[in-house]
Design an enzyme around this catalytic site. Structure first.
Site, PDB file in Angstrom:
ATOM      1  N   THR A 159      57.972  34.803 -57.483  1.00 21.92           N
ATOM      2  CA  THR A 159      56.885  35.764 -57.606  1.00 21.92           C
ATOM      3  C   THR A 159      56.094  35.660 -56.322  1.00 21.92           C
ATOM      4  O   THR A 159      56.244  34.693 -55.606  1.00 21.92           O
ATOM      5  CB  THR A 159      56.001  35.332 -58.811  1.00 21.92           C
ATOM      6  N   ARG A 187      59.381  42.553 -71.375  1.00 21.34           N
ATOM      7  CA  ARG A 187      58.769  41.226 -71.228  1.00 21.34           C
ATOM      8  C   ARG A 187      57.650  41.213 -70.166  1.00 21.34           C
ATOM      9  O   ARG A 187      57.772  41.803 -69.107  1.00 21.34           O
ATOM     10  CB  ARG A 187      59.806  40.189 -70.811  1.00 21.34           C
ATOM     11  N   GLY A 189      55.257  38.170 -68.309  1.00 21.76           N
ATOM     12  CA  GLY A 189      55.002  36.727 -68.194  1.00 21.76           C
ATOM     13  C   GLY A 189      53.528  36.470 -67.943  1.00 21.76           C
ATOM     14  O   GLY A 189      52.659  37.185 -68.440  1.00 21.76           O
ATOM     15  N   ASP A 190      53.263  35.464 -67.147  1.00 28.52           N
ATOM     16  CA  ASP A 190      51.878  35.077 -66.845  1.00 28.52           C
ATOM     17  C   ASP A 190      51.256  35.925 -65.747  1.00 28.52           C
ATOM     18  O   ASP A 190      50.035  35.995 -65.627  1.00 28.52           O
ATOM     19  CB  ASP A 190      51.874  33.622 -66.354  1.00 28.52           C
ATOM     20  N   GLY A 211      56.063  30.603 -61.421  1.00 29.33           N
ATOM     21  CA  GLY A 211      56.820  29.606 -62.161  1.00 29.33           C
ATOM     22  C   GLY A 211      57.181  30.113 -63.536  1.00 29.33           C
ATOM     23  O   GLY A 211      57.182  31.325 -63.782  1.00 29.33           O
ATOM     24  N   GLY A 213      56.905  31.593 -66.589  1.00 33.46           N
ATOM     25  CA  GLY A 213      55.796  32.438 -67.037  1.00 33.46           C
ATOM     26  C   GLY A 213      55.332  32.170 -68.447  1.00 33.46           C
ATOM     27  O   GLY A 213      54.128  32.188 -68.742  1.00 33.46           O
TER      28      GLY A 213
HETATM   29  N1  ASP Z   1      55.866  33.776 -63.403  1.00 33.61           N
HETATM   30  C1  ASP Z   1      56.763  34.882 -63.240  1.00 33.61           C
HETATM   31  C2  ASP Z   1      57.120  35.453 -64.580  1.00 33.61           C
HETATM   32  O1  ASP Z   1      57.205  34.694 -65.508  1.00 33.61           O
HETATM   33  C3  ASP Z   1      57.999  34.535 -62.548  1.00 33.61           C
HETATM   34  C4  ASP Z   1      57.818  33.699 -61.340  1.00 33.61           C
HETATM   35  O2  ASP Z   1      56.753  33.267 -60.999  1.00 33.61           O
HETATM   36  O3  ASP Z   1      58.777  33.456 -60.662  1.00 33.61           O
HETATM   37  O4  ASP Z   1      57.364  36.626 -64.690  1.00 33.61           O
END
Ligand code: ASP
Length: 300
Positions: A159, A187, A189-190, A211, A213
């Protein structure tokens, strides 16, 4: 530690917590440097932290080496759905888009949403908003990561993110992601969630994560950093402690990295992923520093 913030600016960006890939080392370094230069140019010219964060992230969204905008990971159906969020430490205003399709720069749409009452739009609604506001569109083919990169990234993550302090003492943070390779349709994520993947508060500090998520969201990692800083912790120490919690909550594979700037102007970053491409610049530092992992910085 800065005694006097007057006229000082600082910026830190990341290109994702990800597995090591020798072939992409140089492209990561070049992309991070370009993003730092874009954001630092805004800050050195007296621009706002928010503009600097947007400029740095937009630069990385336009480069296919990063999983955000162009170069995004396809979902389970081969489609591209992206997430981005941005937050202003002056007044805690935030804008975010989740599972948005077909836009070239999700961070621009998130930023535009800050002018509205809503803070998060997802899916069709997010795309409708982007269209209404005239944002440039792109096809899935234009956005999708090249096949070779997809294979290397299967099941893994990365990300982009940026955190800035401007000369007026204002902080901002942002994130942008193509999500996880093969993720379920819809979906999120965070990355677009204030308190999880990002946060900015002028009275405390600002952070951006990458990371696992789901685990970052379950731990509300960005909010934890704010609480640690308020308890007197330093930025780097707070991020290190927060990412160390990931495997215990999400399982052995759950890793990540974070970047931040304390309200006193101190830059910090930490990760427990194999690679975490980071670059930073500040008024007193001269040329931007670029690293692919923490060890490189420690070796000097
Ligand atoms: N955190 C991101 C997600 O979960 C993915 C990433 O940071 O690589 O979508």
């Amino acid at each position: 530690m800065q005694d006097n913030l007057e006229g000082r600016w600082a910026l830190i960006v990341h290109g994702g917590a990800k597995p090591w890939d020798d072939k992409e080392e140089q492209a990561n370094r070049d992309g991070i440097r370009a993003a730092v230069e874009a954001g630092a140019g805004v800050l050195a010219g007296g621009g706002s932290a928010l503009d600097a964060v947007e400029a740095a992230i937009r630069t990385m969204e336009d480069l296919s080496v990063f999983n955000a905008g162009k170069g995004s990971a396809p979902n389970e159906e081969g489609g591209i759905e992206m997430c981005a969020g941005i937050m202003d430490g002056r007044d805690l205003s935030a804008g975010a888009v989740g599972a948005i399709r077909s836009v070239r720069n999700p961070i621009g749409v998130a930023r535009r949403l800050m002018a509205e009452k809503e803070i998060i739009l997802v899916g069709e609604g997010a795309l409708k908003f982007a269209r209404e506001k005239g944002f440039p569109l792109a096809t899935d083919e234009e956005l999708k990561a090249e096949e070779e990169k997809q294979l290397a990234a299967e099941g893994l993550h990365d990300t982009v993110g940026a955190v800035a302090l401007d000369m007026g003492g204002n902080l901002a943070a942002g994130t942008s992601t193509g999500g996880l390779d093969g993720q379920k349709v819809g979906r999120i994520g965070d990355s677009p969630l204030p308190g999880a993947g990002l946060y900015a508060d002028n009275h405390v500090g600002a952070v951006s994560f990458s990371g696992d998520g789901e685990t970052i969201a379950r731990l509300t990692l960005a909010a934890r950093i704010m609480a640690s800083l308020e308890d007197g912790s330093g930025m780097e120490q707070a991020i290190g402690k927060a990412v160390a919690k990931l495997p215990g909550t999400g399982g052995a594979e759950a890793d990540g990295g974070g970047i931040g700037i304390h309200k006193d102007g101190t830059i910090g970053w930490a990760h427990n992923s194999p690679m975490f491409a980071v670059g930073y610049a500040a008024r007193e530092l001269g040329a931007p520093r670029v690293y692919l992992k923490k060890d490189e910085e420690e070796r000097g």
